[in-house]
Design a protein around this motif. Structure first.
Motif, PDB file in Angstrom:
ATOM      1  N   GLN A 199       2.411  -3.545  -5.394  1.00  0.00           N
ATOM      2  CA  GLN A 199       2.441  -4.473  -4.257  1.00  0.00           C
ATOM      3  C   GLN A 199       2.359  -3.711  -2.937  1.00  0.00           C
ATOM      4  OE1 GLN A 199       6.051  -6.663  -4.930  1.00  0.00           O
ATOM      5  NE2 GLN A 199       5.044  -8.190  -6.230  1.00  0.00           N
ATOM      6  N   LEU A 200       3.064  -2.598  -2.849  1.00  0.00           N
ATOM      7  CA  LEU A 200       3.033  -1.775  -1.637  1.00  0.00           C
ATOM      8  C   LEU A 200       1.620  -1.235  -1.398  1.00  0.00           C
ATOM      9  CD1 LEU A 200       4.494  -0.404   0.719  1.00  0.00           C
ATOM     10  CD2 LEU A 200       5.034   1.485  -0.839  1.00  0.00           C
ATOM     11  N   GLU A 201       0.979  -0.738  -2.447  1.00  0.00           N
ATOM     12  CA  GLU A 201      -0.389  -0.218  -2.305  1.00  0.00           C
ATOM     13  C   GLU A 201      -1.350  -1.317  -1.879  1.00  0.00           C
ATOM     14  OE1 GLU A 201      -1.069   1.576  -6.119  1.00  0.00           O
ATOM     15  OE2 GLU A 201      -0.022   3.420  -5.557  1.00  0.00           O
ATOM     16  N   ALA A 202      -1.191  -2.522  -2.446  1.00  0.00           N
ATOM     17  CA  ALA A 202      -2.053  -3.644  -2.062  1.00  0.00           C
ATOM     18  C   ALA A 202      -1.830  -4.009  -0.592  1.00  0.00           C
ATOM     19  CB  ALA A 202      -1.791  -4.850  -2.959  1.00  0.00           C
ATOM     20  N   LEU A 203      -0.590  -3.965  -0.152  1.00  0.00           N
ATOM     21  CA  LEU A 203      -0.267  -4.263   1.240  1.00  0.00           C
ATOM     22  C   LEU A 203      -0.869  -3.213   2.173  1.00  0.00           C
ATOM     23  CD1 LEU A 203       1.293  -6.116   3.174  1.00  0.00           C
ATOM     24  CD2 LEU A 203       3.296  -4.666   2.813  1.00  0.00           C
ATOM     25  N   GLN A 204      -0.810  -1.946   1.770  1.00  0.00           N
ATOM     26  CA  GLN A 204      -1.386  -0.869   2.582  1.00  0.00           C
ATOM     27  C   GLN A 204      -2.903  -1.016   2.686  1.00  0.00           C
ATOM     28  OE1 GLN A 204       0.290   2.410   0.393  1.00  0.00           O
ATOM     29  NE2 GLN A 204       1.924   2.721   1.888  1.00  0.00           N
ATOM     30  N   VAL A 205      -3.555  -1.376   1.603  1.00  0.00           N
ATOM     31  CA  VAL A 205      -5.008  -1.595   1.631  1.00  0.00           C
ATOM     32  C   VAL A 205      -5.328  -2.759   2.558  1.00  0.00           C
ATOM     33  CG1 VAL A 205      -6.980  -2.403   0.245  1.00  0.00           C
ATOM     34  CG2 VAL A 205      -5.503  -0.580  -0.629  1.00  0.00           C
ATOM     35  N   HIS A 206      -4.568  -3.839   2.423  1.00  0.00           N
ATOM     36  CA  HIS A 206      -4.786  -5.008   3.280  1.00  0.00           C
ATOM     37  C   HIS A 206      -4.600  -4.646   4.750  1.00  0.00           C
ATOM     38  CE1 HIS A 206      -4.822  -9.157   4.614  1.00  0.00           C
ATOM     39  NE2 HIS A 206      -3.665  -8.943   5.237  1.00  0.00           N
ATOM     40  N   GLN A 207      -3.553  -3.878   5.044  1.00  0.00           N
ATOM     41  CA  GLN A 207      -3.273  -3.480   6.427  1.00  0.00           C
ATOM     42  C   GLN A 207      -4.396  -2.605   6.982  1.00  0.00           C
ATOM     43  OE1 GLN A 207       0.446  -1.455   6.974  1.00  0.00           O
ATOM     44  NE2 GLN A 207       0.238  -1.382   9.192  1.00  0.00           N
ATOM     45  N   SER A 208      -4.879  -1.644   6.197  1.00  0.00           N
ATOM     46  CA  SER A 208      -5.948  -0.780   6.709  1.00  0.00           C
ATOM     47  C   SER A 208      -7.249  -1.570   6.876  1.00  0.00           C
ATOM     48  CB  SER A 208      -6.143   0.440   5.818  1.00  0.00           C
ATOM     49  OG  SER A 208      -6.674   0.088   4.584  1.00  0.00           O
TER      50      SER A 208
END
Length: 165
Positions: A145-154
């Protein structure tokens, strides 16, 4: 029976009770990879009784486990008396158990960390190894979930950067 014998027997009973009730899978294998111990965690998550797996090859009970791959992981444990580790990041699971929290959990199966440890006999020989299976599903789901959030943010930052050009 002496008092110390009774205390020793009681301690052994407690150890066996803990082995069966601990929230970690424990499996003991011999050099031919036949199952010698199958604790309550393994029974609960696999649906296989200890009596149905005892003295059977791990690979006949779980054909999805590649014998050559697993043997390569276990060989140093037997030969060098050293531990070996498998993490969910390298391989999500060894035993494909369903996620036992299907309502709160977002993952379809249990992510696992595995520790292989030598069981040294009284004569110093390793004829058995133990496998400890740890449920890492919550940690794996959180990291995903954290990795998905980081991808979304970038992606958002990249999109915003393009609108200013």
């Amino acid at each position: 029976m002496s008092q110390s014998d009774l205390e020793g027997l009681q301690e052994f009973h407690w150890m066996m009770d803990m082995l069966q009730s601990v929230d970690v899978g424990i499996v003991v294998l011999d050099r031919s990879y036949r199952v010698k111990v199958w604790n309550g965690f393994m029974e609960s998550h696999s649906g296989i009784l200890p009596s149905d797996v005892r003295d059977k090859s791990l690979f006949s009970v779980f054909p999805s486990i590649t014998e050559t791959w697993f043997s390569k992981k276990a060989r140093p444990v037997f030969e060098l008396k050293s531990r070996a580790f498998m993490t969910w990041e390298q391989r999500p699971y060894l035993f494909k158990f369903p996620n036992y929290r299907p309502i709160t959990g977002s993952e379809p199966f249990m992510y696992q960390n595995i520790t292989l440890s030598p069981l040294v006999s009284a004569n110093g020989v390793v004829d058995h190894i133990s496998m400890m299976i740890y449920d890492m599903t919550d940690i794996a789901a959180g990291k995903k979930q954290l990795e998905a959030l980081q991808v979304h943010q970038s992606e958002e930052e990249e999109r915003k950067g393009r609108t200013f050009l």
